[in-house]
Design an enzyme around this catalytic site. Structure first.
Site, PDB file in Angstrom:
ATOM      1  N   TYR A 279     -15.523 -11.543  -0.343  1.00 30.70           N
ATOM      2  CA  TYR A 279     -16.140 -10.240  -0.595  1.00 30.70           C
ATOM      3  C   TYR A 279     -17.462 -10.407  -1.339  1.00 30.70           C
ATOM      4  CZ  TYR A 279     -12.723  -6.680   0.851  1.00 30.70           C
ATOM      5  OH  TYR A 279     -11.926  -5.829   1.579  1.00 30.70           O
TER       6      TYR A 279
ATOM      7  N   ARG B 141       0.821  -1.214   0.000  1.00 30.24           N
ATOM      8  CA  ARG B 141       0.000   0.000   0.000  1.00 30.24           C
ATOM      9  C   ARG B 141       0.852   1.261   0.000  1.00 30.24           C
ATOM     10  NH1 ARG B 141      -4.633  -1.803   4.424  1.00 30.24           N
ATOM     11  NH2 ARG B 141      -5.589  -3.436   3.156  1.00 30.24           N
TER      12      ARG B 141
ATOM     13  N   ASP C 209      -6.792  -2.211  -7.435  1.00 31.27           N
ATOM     14  CA  ASP C 209      -7.569  -2.769  -6.326  1.00 31.27           C
ATOM     15  C   ASP C 209      -7.976  -4.181  -6.719  1.00 31.27           C
ATOM     16  OD1 ASP C 209      -9.174  -1.832  -3.692  1.00 31.27           O
ATOM     17  OD2 ASP C 209     -10.393  -3.244  -4.839  1.00 31.27           O
TER      18      ASP C 209
ATOM     19  N   ARG D 269      -5.761  12.755  -6.323  1.00 34.11           N
ATOM     20  CA  ARG D 269      -7.022  12.023  -6.255  1.00 34.11           C
ATOM     21  C   ARG D 269      -8.252  12.914  -6.017  1.00 34.11           C
ATOM     22  NH1 ARG D 269      -8.113   7.109  -4.256  1.00 34.11           N
ATOM     23  NH2 ARG D 269     -10.247   7.879  -4.454  1.00 34.11           N
TER      24      ARG D 269
ATOM     25  N   ARG E 298      -2.124   6.690  -0.451  1.00 32.79           N
ATOM     26  CA  ARG E 298      -2.516   6.648   0.945  1.00 32.79           C
ATOM     27  C   ARG E 298      -1.858   7.714   1.794  1.00 32.79           C
ATOM     28  NH1 ARG E 298      -5.415   2.056   2.376  1.00 32.79           N
ATOM     29  NH2 ARG E 298      -4.685   2.094   4.515  1.00 32.79           N
TER      30      ARG E 298
END
Length: 385
Positions: free
Chosen positions: A175, A40, A89, A53, A44
């Site tokens: 998920y 990651r 992702d 973003r 972030r």
């Protein structure tokens, strides 16, 4: 799977990344530079990422080749890490083939329709995973752009390898069954036992989706691939081996037969060439009891989270598997002397393994100070010199 040779221009086939610290470590060799990167790391915690973003949803950013490439490159430029991890992702391939999913800020991936029954699973798997190949251009474009830029960002202007990644079949399936994030994955584990045939069909399907996603990244220029099983730690070893491991092996098989040749030494006018395959890493969260099973699905390298020391992980794996990990992300917020001592201990324990790639035992928290990450990279490189 059918055997495939990488194109001559691929960074591994051309030699650009073959001798990089990361690729050498993934293949079990120790060099004069201890490689380090962070899960990651792409975005972030970086202010330049947050600025980029603004006004763009996560999945839209993932599917914008220029944006995804730039986000992948930002931490390499800032921290001087030894690998880029492709910004994407795990649900991106599902989105591409028409599954209705969105990433909700503060929550994560949320699906319009949960897969709770055998009928639900049968309906979903009607989507042919092979359709991903016809809609994968935004990903391969982004990988190609990134690899071109990484060609000059390594030490002495050498190439930095790119790592492709995908969600492991269990995490994707969980998920889908839960309909979104879950703490205990009760619905997924219930379907696993209540309707094994439906579960197997779902797992085979997610394996092929993830495998094709990984394969596309590798063929477009990634020098390694990592399968993330974020939720596998909620499984018993017996359940993992029976209901999950076959699908993880199936996912990795999409990449395992991709190879390239390297010239290892010259014998007169006839250079000796060795055929190698693309390194595969398998990482799970809370999977200390599953490490050997996760290796046995076809992984070359095992990622270790922060819950188990690397020397113990090495013992459980028999002492012959390169390891990746396992700085505790929480200690990135500790005073520097505490963090420094921890990093030194991680590196020392990692020396018991054939090779070691330093990483976090999970991902970078958004609140992490980027300067701390840069300082950790510098320390790791000093310790590995």
């Amino acid at each position: 799977m059918e055997h495939v040779t990488l194109p001559a221009a691929h960074p591994l086939a051309s030699g650009q990344t073959t001798e990089s610290p990361l690729v050498r470590a993934y293949q079990g060799e120790r060099g004069d530079r201890l490689p380090v990167w962070f899960m990651r790391q792409a975005g972030r915690s970086l202010p330049e990422y947050r600025e980029l973003r603004v006004g763009t949803r996560m999945l839209d950013a993932c599917l914008d080749p220029a944006l995804a490439s730039e986000i992948t490159l930002q931490p390499v430029r800032r921290h001087h890490v030894d690998a880029g991890i492709f910004f994407s992702d795990i649900v991106v391939p599902l989105k591409l083939i028409g599954v209705d999913v969105e990433i909700v800020p503060g929550r994560g991936p949320v699906f319009a329709q949960a897969v709770r029954t055998g009928a639900d699973a049968a309906e979903l798997v009607k989507i042919d995973p092979a359709t991903l190949d016809s809609v994968i251009d935004p990903i391969t474009d982004a990988v190609g752009r990134t690899v071109a830029e990484l060609a000059h960002l390594g030490p002495d202007s050498s190439a930095v390898p790119l790592i492709g990644f995908a969600g492991a079949p269990f995490t994707l399936a969980a998920y889908l069954v839960e309909g979104g994030p879950s703490k205990d994955h009760i619905a997924a584990r219930t379907l696993m036992h209540a309707d094994p045939s439906a579960w197997r069909a779902l797992m085979d399907w997610t394996a092929d989706v993830s495998g094709r996603f990984l394969r596309a990244q590798v063929m477009a220029g990634a020098s390694a691939a990592q399968l993330f099983d974020s939720w596998a730690g909620g499984l018993s070893l017996a359940d993992y081996e029976e209901h999950v491991a076959p699908a993880s092996a199936r996912a990795l098989s999409h990449v395992h037969e991709i190879s390239y040749t390297v010239r290892t030494h010259d014998e007169g006018a006839d250079p000796y060439r060795e055929r190698r395959h693309v390194p595969l890493v398998h990482f799970g969260v809370g999977t200390g009891e599953l490490l050997a099973a996760m290796r046995d699905v076809g992984a070359d390298v095992v990622g270790v989270d922060y819950r188990i020391p690397l020397d113990e992980a090495n013992r459980r794996l028999g002492g012959d598997v390169p390891l990746q990990g396992n700085i505790d992300p929480a200690l990135l917020f500790a005073p520097w002397p505490v963090l420094e001592s921890h990093v030194r201990e991680v590196v020392a324990r990692g020396r018991t393994a054939p090779a070691h790639v330093v990483n976090l035992g999970h991902g970078v928290a958004p609140e992490t100070d980027p300067d701390v990450l840069t300082r950790v990279v510098e320390l790791v490189h000093e310790l590995g010199a």
